[in-house]
Motif scaffolding. Sequence first.
Motif, PDB file in Angstrom:
ATOM      1  N   ARG A 153     -15.495  -1.739  -6.545  1.00 45.80           N
ATOM      2  CA  ARG A 153     -14.927  -2.815  -7.375  1.00 45.80           C
ATOM      3  C   ARG A 153     -14.605  -4.036  -6.511  1.00 45.80           C
ATOM      4  O   ARG A 153     -14.833  -5.178  -6.933  1.00 45.80           O
ATOM      5  N   VAL A 154     -14.096  -3.806  -5.298  1.00 45.80           N
ATOM      6  CA  VAL A 154     -13.773  -4.906  -4.397  1.00 45.80           C
ATOM      7  C   VAL A 154     -15.020  -5.706  -4.058  1.00 45.80           C
ATOM      8  O   VAL A 154     -15.005  -6.946  -4.051  1.00 45.80           O
ATOM      9  N   LYS A 155     -16.125  -5.022  -3.801  1.00 49.63           N
ATOM     10  CA  LYS A 155     -17.373  -5.717  -3.467  1.00 49.63           C
ATOM     11  C   LYS A 155     -17.847  -6.581  -4.628  1.00 49.63           C
ATOM     12  O   LYS A 155     -18.336  -7.694  -4.428  1.00 49.63           O
ATOM     13  N   ARG A 156     -17.695  -6.054  -5.834  1.00 43.83           N
ATOM     14  CA  ARG A 156     -18.103  -6.840  -7.002  1.00 43.83           C
ATOM     15  C   ARG A 156     -17.221  -8.070  -7.157  1.00 43.83           C
ATOM     16  O   ARG A 156     -17.705  -9.180  -7.398  1.00 43.83           O
ATOM     17  N   LEU A 157     -15.915  -7.891  -7.000  1.00 47.45           N
ATOM     18  CA  LEU A 157     -14.996  -9.019  -7.106  1.00 47.45           C
ATOM     19  C   LEU A 157     -15.257 -10.044  -6.001  1.00 47.45           C
ATOM     20  O   LEU A 157     -15.113 -11.248  -6.208  1.00 47.45           O
ATOM     21  N   PHE A 158     -15.637  -9.550  -4.823  1.00 48.58           N
ATOM     22  CA  PHE A 158     -15.853 -10.418  -3.676  1.00 48.58           C
ATOM     23  C   PHE A 158     -16.985 -11.419  -3.932  1.00 48.58           C
ATOM     24  O   PHE A 158     -16.945 -12.562  -3.482  1.00 48.58           O
ATOM     25  N   GLN A 159     -17.988 -10.988  -4.677  1.00 43.80           N
ATOM     26  CA  GLN A 159     -19.131 -11.862  -4.954  1.00 43.80           C
ATOM     27  C   GLN A 159     -18.984 -12.657  -6.247  1.00 43.80           C
ATOM     28  O   GLN A 159     -19.804 -13.512  -6.549  1.00 43.80           O
ATOM     29  N   SER A 160     -17.911 -12.395  -6.975  1.00 45.13           N
ATOM     30  CA  SER A 160     -17.712 -13.065  -8.259  1.00 45.13           C
ATOM     31  C   SER A 160     -17.193 -14.490  -8.064  1.00 45.13           C
ATOM     32  O   SER A 160     -16.439 -14.763  -7.122  1.00 45.13           O
ATOM     33  N   THR A 161     -17.594 -15.390  -8.946  1.00 39.85           N
ATOM     34  CA  THR A 161     -17.080 -16.766  -8.944  1.00 39.85           C
ATOM     35  C   THR A 161     -16.072 -16.985 -10.067  1.00 39.85           C
ATOM     36  O   THR A 161     -15.548 -18.093 -10.213  1.00 39.85           O
ATOM     37  N   ASP A 162     -15.782 -15.926 -10.821  1.00 39.60           N
ATOM     38  CA  ASP A 162     -14.813 -16.029 -11.912  1.00 39.60           C
ATOM     39  C   ASP A 162     -13.400 -16.167 -11.346  1.00 39.60           C
ATOM     40  O   ASP A 162     -13.003 -15.423 -10.446  1.00 39.60           O
ATOM     41  N   PHE A 163     -12.648 -17.111 -11.894  1.00 41.78           N
ATOM     42  CA  PHE A 163     -11.317 -17.410 -11.360  1.00 41.78           C
ATOM     43  C   PHE A 163     -10.396 -16.205 -11.471  1.00 41.78           C
ATOM     44  O   PHE A 163      -9.664 -15.881 -10.524  1.00 41.78           O
ATOM     45  N   GLU A 164     -10.394 -15.516 -12.614  1.00 37.34           N
ATOM     46  CA  GLU A 164      -9.501 -14.374 -12.809  1.00 37.34           C
ATOM     47  C   GLU A 164      -9.855 -13.229 -11.864  1.00 37.34           C
ATOM     48  O   GLU A 164      -8.962 -12.554 -11.332  1.00 37.34           O
ATOM     49  N   GLU A 165     -11.157 -13.019 -11.659  1.00 36.67           N
ATOM     50  CA  GLU A 165     -11.558 -11.940 -10.753  1.00 36.67           C
ATOM     51  C   GLU A 165     -11.235 -12.289  -9.301  1.00 36.67           C
ATOM     52  O   GLU A 165     -10.878 -11.414  -8.508  1.00 36.67           O
ATOM     53  N   GLN A 166     -11.339 -13.560  -8.965  1.00 32.89           N
ATOM     54  CA  GLN A 166     -10.931 -13.976  -7.623  1.00 32.89           C
ATOM     55  C   GLN A 166      -9.436 -13.771  -7.424  1.00 32.89           C
ATOM     56  O   GLN A 166      -8.985 -13.398  -6.340  1.00 32.89           O
ATOM     57  N   ASP A 167      -8.666 -14.013  -8.479  1.00 30.94           N
ATOM     58  CA  ASP A 167      -7.222 -13.797  -8.405  1.00 30.94           C
ATOM     59  C   ASP A 167      -6.910 -12.311  -8.205  1.00 30.94           C
ATOM     60  O   ASP A 167      -6.020 -11.950  -7.430  1.00 30.94           O
ATOM     61  N   LEU A 168      -7.655 -11.451  -8.885  1.00 33.47           N
ATOM     62  CA  LEU A 168      -7.479 -10.005  -8.719  1.00 33.47           C
ATOM     63  C   LEU A 168      -7.801  -9.584  -7.285  1.00 33.47           C
ATOM     64  O   LEU A 168      -7.102  -8.761  -6.696  1.00 33.47           O
ATOM     65  N   LEU A 169      -8.870 -10.162  -6.728  1.00 36.34           N
ATOM     66  CA  LEU A 169      -9.246  -9.832  -5.362  1.00 36.34           C
ATOM     67  C   LEU A 169      -8.170 -10.296  -4.375  1.00 36.34           C
ATOM     68  O   LEU A 169      -7.853  -9.594  -3.416  1.00 36.34           O
ATOM     69  N   GLU A 170      -7.608 -11.462  -4.613  1.00 36.97           N
ATOM     70  CA  GLU A 170      -6.535 -11.977  -3.744  1.00 36.97           C
ATOM     71  C   GLU A 170      -5.355 -11.012  -3.730  1.00 36.97           C
ATOM     72  O   GLU A 170      -4.785 -10.722  -2.664  1.00 36.97           O
ATOM     73  N   LYS A 171      -4.987 -10.502  -4.889  1.00 33.96           N
ATOM     74  CA  LYS A 171      -3.864  -9.558  -4.982  1.00 33.96           C
ATOM     75  C   LYS A 171      -4.196  -8.249  -4.292  1.00 33.96           C
ATOM     76  O   LYS A 171      -3.349  -7.639  -3.626  1.00 33.96           O
ATOM     77  N   TYR A 172      -5.440  -7.812  -4.443  1.00 34.64           N
ATOM     78  CA  TYR A 172      -5.864  -6.577  -3.781  1.00 34.64           C
ATOM     79  C   TYR A 172      -5.776  -6.741  -2.258  1.00 34.64           C
ATOM     80  O   TYR A 172      -5.263  -5.861  -1.550  1.00 34.64           O
ATOM     81  N   CYS A 173      -6.290  -7.855  -1.751  1.00 33.15           N
ATOM     82  CA  CYS A 173      -6.280  -8.092  -0.306  1.00 33.15           C
ATOM     83  C   CYS A 173      -4.855  -8.169   0.239  1.00 33.15           C
ATOM     84  O   CYS A 173      -4.568  -7.689   1.334  1.00 33.15           O
ATOM     85  N   ALA A 174      -3.974  -8.788  -0.536  1.00 40.03           N
ATOM     86  CA  ALA A 174      -2.581  -8.886  -0.104  1.00 40.03           C
ATOM     87  C   ALA A 174      -1.959  -7.508   0.048  1.00 40.03           C
ATOM     88  O   ALA A 174      -1.066  -7.299   0.884  1.00 40.03           O
ATOM     89  N   MET A 175      -2.466  -6.545  -0.713  1.00 38.27           N
ATOM     90  CA  MET A 175      -1.904  -5.189  -0.682  1.00 38.27           C
ATOM     91  C   MET A 175      -2.583  -4.296   0.357  1.00 38.27           C
ATOM     92  O   MET A 175      -1.923  -3.520   1.053  1.00 38.27           O
ATOM     93  N   TYR A 176      -3.899  -4.415   0.499  1.00 41.84           N
ATOM     94  CA  TYR A 176      -4.635  -3.442   1.303  1.00 41.84           C
ATOM     95  C   TYR A 176      -5.313  -4.005   2.561  1.00 41.84           C
ATOM     96  O   TYR A 176      -5.610  -3.244   3.480  1.00 41.84           O
ATOM     97  N   ALA A 177      -5.570  -5.275   2.617  1.00 38.32           N
ATOM     98  CA  ALA A 177      -6.331  -5.822   3.746  1.00 38.32           C
ATOM     99  C   ALA A 177      -5.407  -6.156   4.909  1.00 38.32           C
ATOM    100  O   ALA A 177      -4.316  -6.689   4.724  1.00 38.32           O
ATOM    101  N   SER A 178      -5.848  -5.849   6.135  1.00 34.30           N
ATOM    102  CA  SER A 178      -5.083  -6.229   7.318  1.00 34.30           C
ATOM    103  C   SER A 178      -5.372  -7.675   7.708  1.00 34.30           C
ATOM    104  O   SER A 178      -4.556  -8.320   8.366  1.00 34.30           O
TER     105      SER A 178
END
Length: 280
Positions: A153-178
């Motif tokens: 799911r992260v990979k799909r969001l990463f390539q998406s240009t949709d604003f809402e999906e980019q927002d979801l990816l930002e929240k995911y990264c804030a939680m799991y990415a170093s």
Amino acid sequence: MIRVYILVIILLTSLFVSCQRGKPVPVARSFDQYLFPEDLQGVVPNGVTGDDSIQLVRAYIEQWTRQQALLHHAQRNVSMNTERLQRQVEEYQNGLIVYEYEQALINQKLDTLVSDEEISAYYDSREELFTLKQPILKTSYIRLKRDAPELDRVKRLFQSTDFEEQDLLEKYCAMYASQYALHDTAWYYVNDLIRKFPIAKINEDDYGKTGRIFEIIENNELYLIILQDSKFRDTRSPLSLVQNNIRNLILNKRKIDLIDQMQRRIMDDAREKNNIEIYN
């Protein structure tokens, strides 16, 4: 603090004894040269106290004794042409005086405002100066643990240009990415990117494959990398990457012109008033 008091007492005692005897008492000697308490004025900047001030004074005294010892041995073992040495000292001193005058002139007169139009004109007129010596990239990347959840799911969001999906990816990264950078639009030299992620594992021939995800595993971590844009070596550098360099080049040219104008003006004035003569 005790050492501070001791140092202060030593210095005050030296000054007191100096006053009592009518002559200064040194704090150090190196061969026939002496260092006096008044020579230590300014060694410790305002606001520096405690052990730091002690270390500064000790370092100064150590440096002074070393320099005097080296000078003593140099004078005994090197045959010096006194006139030539004096001439070199005068030339160095004169150079320093002129340099200080030039810096004061630059500080007073130099126009430091460089417009975007000037930068663009310089960039367009000197294309040969801005050829890339190495590739540059615009990148987005995410650094994760290999067992991070929902990777597909992260990979799909990463390539998406949709604003809402980019927002979801930002929240995911804030939680799991170093580490991550999703919206960086700046250009970077490849050598600079090495400090962020293992870009060396992407073949240079693949730099043109923008928009796809490169997956790199290193030290049990997963790097998801997208090359947003790329420029290869021997192509022209984008203006945004060299803008600050161009500004500095323009300012340096202005400094040179300002100093040259000053020198010409002084020489012309001196000749006009017959203050310069060359005898045959």
